[in-house]
Motif scaffolding. Structure first.
Motif, PDB file in Angstrom:
ATOM      1  N   CYS A 171      -0.447  16.313  -1.876  1.00  0.00           N
ATOM      2  CA  CYS A 171      -1.095  15.161  -1.550  1.00  0.00           C
ATOM      3  C   CYS A 171       0.177  14.401  -0.592  1.00  0.00           C
ATOM      4  CB  CYS A 171      -1.535  14.252  -2.369  1.00  0.00           C
ATOM      5  SG  CYS A 171      -2.997  15.088  -3.181  1.00  0.00           S
TER       6      CYS A 171
ATOM      7  N   ASN B 166       0.242   3.254   7.111  1.00  0.00           N
ATOM      8  CA  ASN B 166       0.039   3.690   8.546  1.00  0.00           C
ATOM      9  C   ASN B 166       1.582   3.524   9.121  1.00  0.00           C
ATOM     10  OD1 ASN B 166      -2.562   4.030   8.411  1.00  0.00           O
ATOM     11  ND2 ASN B 166      -3.130   2.663  10.036  1.00  0.00           N
TER      12      ASN B 166
ATOM     13  N   GLN C   2      -8.239  15.061  12.173  1.00  0.00           N
ATOM     14  CA  GLN C   2      -9.135  14.089  11.828  1.00  0.00           C
ATOM     15  C   GLN C   2     -10.293  14.251  12.641  1.00  0.00           C
ATOM     16  OE1 GLN C   2      -6.277  10.808  11.355  1.00  0.00           O
ATOM     17  NE2 GLN C   2      -8.006   9.718  10.123  1.00  0.00           N
TER      18      GLN C   2
ATOM     19  N   ASP D 256      -6.019  16.426   7.496  1.00  0.00           N
ATOM     20  CA  ASP D 256      -5.758  15.107   7.675  1.00  0.00           C
ATOM     21  C   ASP D 256      -6.843  14.238   7.247  1.00  0.00           C
ATOM     22  OD1 ASP D 256      -4.500  12.697   8.360  1.00  0.00           O
ATOM     23  OD2 ASP D 256      -4.189  13.349  10.674  1.00  0.00           O
ATOM     24  N   GLU D 257      -7.039  13.544   6.281  1.00  0.00           N
ATOM     25  CA  GLU D 257      -7.956  12.638   5.985  1.00  0.00           C
ATOM     26  C   GLU D 257      -9.572  13.553   6.143  1.00  0.00           C
ATOM     27  OE1 GLU D 257      -8.089   8.496   6.005  1.00  0.00           O
ATOM     28  OE2 GLU D 257      -6.374   8.262   7.134  1.00  0.00           O
TER      29      GLU D 257
ATOM     30  N   SER E 113     -12.017  13.531   4.189  1.00  0.00           N
ATOM     31  CA  SER E 113     -13.038  13.109   3.532  1.00  0.00           C
ATOM     32  C   SER E 113     -13.474  11.684   4.318  1.00  0.00           C
ATOM     33  CB  SER E 113     -12.667  12.516   2.201  1.00  0.00           C
ATOM     34  OG  SER E 113     -11.488  11.478   2.182  1.00  0.00           O
ATOM     35  N   ALA E 114     -12.788  11.287   5.341  1.00  0.00           N
ATOM     36  CA  ALA E 114     -13.083   9.898   6.040  1.00  0.00           C
ATOM     37  C   ALA E 114     -14.641  10.032   6.731  1.00  0.00           C
ATOM     38  CB  ALA E 114     -12.093   9.775   6.924  1.00  0.00           C
TER      39      ALA E 114
ATOM     40  N   TYR F  66      -2.812  17.726   1.528  1.00  0.00           N
ATOM     41  CA  TYR F  66      -4.132  17.033   1.723  1.00  0.00           C
ATOM     42  C   TYR F  66      -3.447  15.524   1.999  1.00  0.00           C
ATOM     43  CZ  TYR F  66      -8.672  15.147   0.208  1.00  0.00           C
ATOM     44  OH  TYR F  66      -9.830  14.550   0.262  1.00  0.00           O
TER      45      TYR F  66
ATOM     46  N   SER G  22      -4.715  11.691   2.436  1.00  0.00           N
ATOM     47  CA  SER G  22      -5.850  10.521   2.195  1.00  0.00           C
ATOM     48  C   SER G  22      -5.211   9.424   1.733  1.00  0.00           C
ATOM     49  CB  SER G  22      -6.887  11.219   1.011  1.00  0.00           C
ATOM     50  OG  SER G  22      -7.757  10.218   0.886  1.00  0.00           O
ATOM     51  N   HIS G  23      -6.035   8.422   2.026  1.00  0.00           N
ATOM     52  CA  HIS G  23      -5.581   6.902   1.589  1.00  0.00           C
ATOM     53  C   HIS G  23      -6.304   6.654   0.289  1.00  0.00           C
ATOM     54  CE1 HIS G  23      -3.280   5.412   4.882  1.00  0.00           C
ATOM     55  NE2 HIS G  23      -4.091   5.955   5.989  1.00  0.00           N
ATOM     56  N   ARG G  24      -7.187   7.393  -0.189  1.00  0.00           N
ATOM     57  CA  ARG G  24      -7.805   7.042  -1.389  1.00  0.00           C
ATOM     58  C   ARG G  24      -7.485   7.795  -2.616  1.00  0.00           C
ATOM     59  NH1 ARG G  24     -13.936   8.621   1.308  1.00  0.00           N
ATOM     60  NH2 ARG G  24     -13.920   7.000   2.964  1.00  0.00           N
TER      61      ARG G  24
ATOM     62  N   SER H 222     -13.140   5.902  -4.120  1.00  0.00           N
ATOM     63  CA  SER H 222     -13.975   5.897  -3.063  1.00  0.00           C
ATOM     64  C   SER H 222     -15.429   5.803  -3.972  1.00  0.00           C
ATOM     65  CB  SER H 222     -14.244   7.262  -2.609  1.00  0.00           C
ATOM     66  OG  SER H 222     -14.222   8.389  -3.547  1.00  0.00           O
TER      67      SER H 222
END
Lengths: 530, 341
Positions: free
Chosen positions: A38, A43, A90, A170-171, A173-174, A200, A202-204, A528
């Motif tokens: 991960c 940003n 994305q 790139d993200e 799951s967004a 992977y 992600s921000h989550r 999430s």
């Protein structure tokens, strides 16, 4: 020195500079075969740039990339693909008008003499989709008719249609619903079990705990932690790694001290948002902004923050709720009414949403206030020019020449041009001998609410400080400001009060002075869960 | 380029505030002229060719008048087309709408009300068709190409139905219409003055009013225009209505010049008008362009037609020449666009 024990991929000291920015400042990364690695970072920390280097889209200025222990050069995307590196961006890069099978094999079609062998391709596609647990997607279906999750599966199938050893996501799951995320994770686990490595992003944090093996944290273009165990590292530790800046921004002081700025005086309420909902994007958003106050909205990309601003402004039509300006409701879905009643928006995408790129700085500044310079549609250009020139001076837009095409300006000056658009007045102001600070104020009652969406995106450090000072000065003159930013420190440093937004809901509201960066980050990233 | 301009303004330091911008307008004006130099040059070359090949016929006053009269019909349409194209759209229906307006204005029923009502009828029919285009595009979200293509076909059909495919003659009592092309002032027929007036008003609207500015904004970046508080849909509607209005005026001119109303009038005018706009330097993608360029482009086209006729050349060759000119003009402009930045 090919080494059987070497990791699949190793990046050492990768540096990438863009004009004015050092996006990557010596990043190290190590990915082993069969692991889900991960990549975390705020940003601007350098994640996207790193991915682009890895996929061959950018060339690093210095540093090494080792593939199975041997140094390689990823000169272009094809070179990366040939090694077995596939990237799923994305925005999925699929062609809507082609079929699933055609998309999967796009660029390396199974063809004889230029005629594609459809049956063959469809069969191979079906096999790939089956491997991904999605045998139900027909290879002959047009991709444009698939749901988001289906498109993602097709992207993955395409990545696997090459002999892929490493997939960068790139993200991913967004854009997915909850159960679709589960399915995505199942696929990722199967890939990992088959020896494919996954990077992977992600921000989550909850997702990262669930799917990740190891974590690398980026901050300000450096890897501040390499290969932490994803399951056992404390959230607090990760957040601490991500926060704290090496580059400190200077924020202007708040009026009447940092604490309790909103409650300090009897400032009038200017904007009230009540139960505002845009189905599928954000729900039941309520708040009020007072004259002279900066209200910050902190949230991730996709949390609904930009959409909230655009809906208040009338660029989108709310499915429920009301917006009141000076106590009177605003007609929904009509930007021209919002502008006439004293609202201004500096949108997120400066180039595509704000600027008339072919036109001069002057035209860009006066475009929203033309009716003030016109009688029966006839423009009084002299008055228009005087005001524009005064604003250009007041905001110190450089070069100070309103005739310049706006596209030749730097990001910071373009952003000032967008701000100036909402500040030009209809009244004749100083005939040229005004001091630098004098004409900053719009005439009383003209601009009441300024909506700022990522006002410092793509702006260099020096210009940022100027913009911060300018925004604060505008608030001090009685304008209510709504500020959206992905950079938590920016929201905390500039705003008086902060709303934290996650997945379309306001989950917290507090004075900016009472919030710590890590708490906010924690709130917007954690889980999430829903 | 800084040195000369600062000298220009040196004596007027008092008004420094608005000098730079006025200067900028002059600059833009000059740039515009620079862009038009090619077109003016083309006109001169064509004139020279005309004088050389047809020394007795070309440079006569009657030929000049016929060039201008020929240009005035499409010229009026070109003014409307320039607005639509700068505003990011396209209007393919102009020729057909003009034909419909000419037919509607020359039915026996309309003619019985006299020439003024006929003229009004032509204008209303044109504007009405333009409004339908505009509503379909701005509020029905149809692609301009498709909406106006449908209007092209339908208006032509309606014109045929109304006229029974016959050419409708002006009644003797409505000579006033014809007199627009027969009465001369300063040696030029009145229709040329109509064209000149439409062009002048169009130039003023495009360059001196909020409507013109908004046209550039809507064509250049509709999203930015919307977020700046411009009612993009309403503006789009008005642009097509304006184009229709121009078609109505063009119908009056064609009635005056041919003394007829016919469903066959204005065949392929849309292509000539669009070609003139493009040759004139207006971007087909919208947001950039000049009316002066469009009119010069139209004059180039008209003069080519005239030269071919005078020299008794095949009209097929004329079409080939026009095609070549469109390509050359656009290629030259592309180079021109790149160099300044």
């Amino acid at each position: 020195m090919s080494n059987p024990a070497a990791p699949l991929l190793e990046m050492r000291g990768i540096v990438k500079e863009f004009p004015g920015v050092r996006a990557l400042d010596g990043v190290d990364l190590e990915v082993r075969a069969g692991e889900v690695h991960c990549l975390l970072g705020q940003n601007g920390a350098g994640k996207s740039t790193l991915i682009k280097v890895l996929s061959g889209a950018h060339q690093p200025d210095s540093g090494q990339v080792l593939w199975l222990g041997e140094e390689v050069r990823l000169a272009n995307p094809t070179a990366a693909m040939r090694l077995g590196i596939a990237t799923i961006y994305q925005e999925l890069d699929l062609v809507d008008g082609l079929t699933v099978a055609e998309n999967i094999f796009l660029g390396h079609e199974n063809a004889r003499l230029g005629f594609s062998r459809r049956a063959e391709m469809n069969r191979a596609a079906r096999e790939l989709l089956g491997r991904l647990g999605h045998g139900e997607i027909p290879p002959t279906r047009e991709v444009g008719r698939l749901p988001a999750a289906g498109k993602q599966v097709v992207s993955m199938a395409r990545a696997l249609s090459h002999d892929t050893r490493l997939i960068i996501m790139d993200e991913p799951s967004a854009a997915l619903a909850h159960d679709e995320v589960d399915n995505l994770f199942r696929i990722i686990r199967e890939l990992a079990a088959a020896g494919v490595a996954v990077i992977y992003i992600s921000h989550r944090l909850a997702e990262i705990r669930e799917i990740g093996d190891r974590v690398t944290v980026l901050k300000d273009g450096r890897a501040v932690a390499v290969g932490l165990p994803a399951k056992h590292t404390q959230t607090a530790e990760i957040v601490a790694l991500m926060t704290g800046r090496t580059v400190e921004y200077s924020f202007p002081p708040r009026r009447g001290g940092a604490a309790g700025a909103g409650a300090g005086g009897p400032a009038a309420e200017v904007l009230r948002v009540a139960g505002l909902t845009l189905a599928g994007t954000f729900y039941d958003v309520s708040f009020a902004v007072h004259a002279g106050e900066i209200l910050g909205l902190a949230g991730l990309v996709g949390s609904g923050r930009s959409e909230i601003l655009e809906t208040i402004y009338g660029a989108r039509r709310a499915s429920a709720g009301r917006v009141l300006l000076d106590g009177r409701p605003l007609r929904p879905g009509d930007t021209s009414v919002a502008v006439r009643r004293g609202m201004g928006l500096a949108p997120e995408e400066r180039k595509s949403q704000a600027l008339l790129l072919d036109e001069s700085v002057a035209s860009n500044i006066s475009v929203a206030s033309m009716r003030r310079y016109a009688s029966f549609g006839w423009l009084d250009r002299r008055r228009e020019l005087a005001d524009v020139a005064a604003q250009v001076r007041a905001l110190d837009i450089r070069p100070a020449d309103p005739r310049r095409p706006v596209k030749t300006l730097s990001g910071g000056n373009q952003q000032k041009t967008v701000l100036a658009r909402w500040l030009v007045s209809g009244r004749r102001q100083g005939d040229g001998e005004t001091g630098p600070a004098a004409p900053l104020l719009p005439p009383r009652g003209a601009l009441k609410v300024l909506l700022l969406d990522e006002p410092t995106r793509g702006v260099d450090v020096g210009a940022r400080a100027e913009l911060y000072a300018l925004i604060r000065a505008l608030a001090d003159q009685g304008i209510a400001v709504l500020l959206v930013s992905s950079e938590v420190p920016e929201v905390l440093g500039l705003a008086d009060r902060v709303l934290v937004i996650r997945e379309g809901h306001v989950i917290h509201e507090a004075d900016a002075a009472e919030l710590a960066e890590r708490d906010v980050l924690n709130m917007i990233m954690e889980g999430s869960a829903l | 380029m800084d040195a000369p301009t600062s000298q220009d303004t040196a004596p007027r330091t008092k008004q420094q505030g608005d000098r730079p911008y006025t200067r900028s307008m002059m600059m833009l004006g000059r740039l515009g002229e620079a862009r038009h130099v090619g077109l003016v040059l083309a006109l001169v070359i064509l004139a020279v060719i005309g004088v050389v090949t047809q020394p007795d016929n070309f440079a006569t006053s009657s030929n000049v008048v016929s060039i201008l009269a020929l240009a005035s019909t499409i010229g009026v349409i070109t003014v409307g087309a320039t607005f639509v194209i700068i505003g990011g759209g396209i209007d393919l229906s102009v020729g057909a709408v003009m034909a419909l307006a000419s037919v509607w204005a020359t039915t026996l029923a309309t003619q019985s009300y006299g020439p003024y009502v006929m003229a009004l009828c032509a204008i209303l029919v044109g504007t009405g068709a333009g409004l339908v285009n505009g509503i379909l595009i701005a509020y029905g979200r149809l692609v301009p190409f498709i909406a106006t293509l449908a209007m092209l076909v339908a208006a032509r059909g309606l014109a045929q139905r109304m006229s029974d495919r016959r050419t409708q003659l002006l009644q003797p009592e409505n000579n006033a219409i014809e007199s627009l092309s027969t009465t001369r002032v300063l040696g030029l027929p009145l229709v040329v003055f109509i064209f000149a007036a439409v062009a002048l008003i169009g130039w003023l609207v495009l360059n001196r009013t909020t409507f013109g500015r908004r046209t550039f904004a809507v064509g250049g970046n509709p999203e930015a225009a919307r977020l700046a508080g411009i009612n993009v849909r309403r503006h789009t509607l008005l642009l097509y209505a304006l184009s229709g209005l121009c078609c109505g005026i063009a119908a009056i001119i064609i009635m005056a010049r041919t003394t007829t109303g016919s469903s066959t009038h204005g065949d392929l005018y849309e292509l000539d008008a669009i070609a003139a706009v493009i040759i004139g330097g207006t971007l087909l993608t919208g947001g950039r362009g000049t009316l002066v360029g469009s009119i010069l482009g139209l004059l180039v086209f008209t003069m080519i037609t005239n030269l071919f006729i005078l020299n008794g050349l095949d009209t097929s060759d004329q079409l080939i020449a026009k095609g070549v000119i469109i390509v050359i003009a656009v290629l030259l402009q592309r180079r021109g666009l790149r160099s300044p930045t």
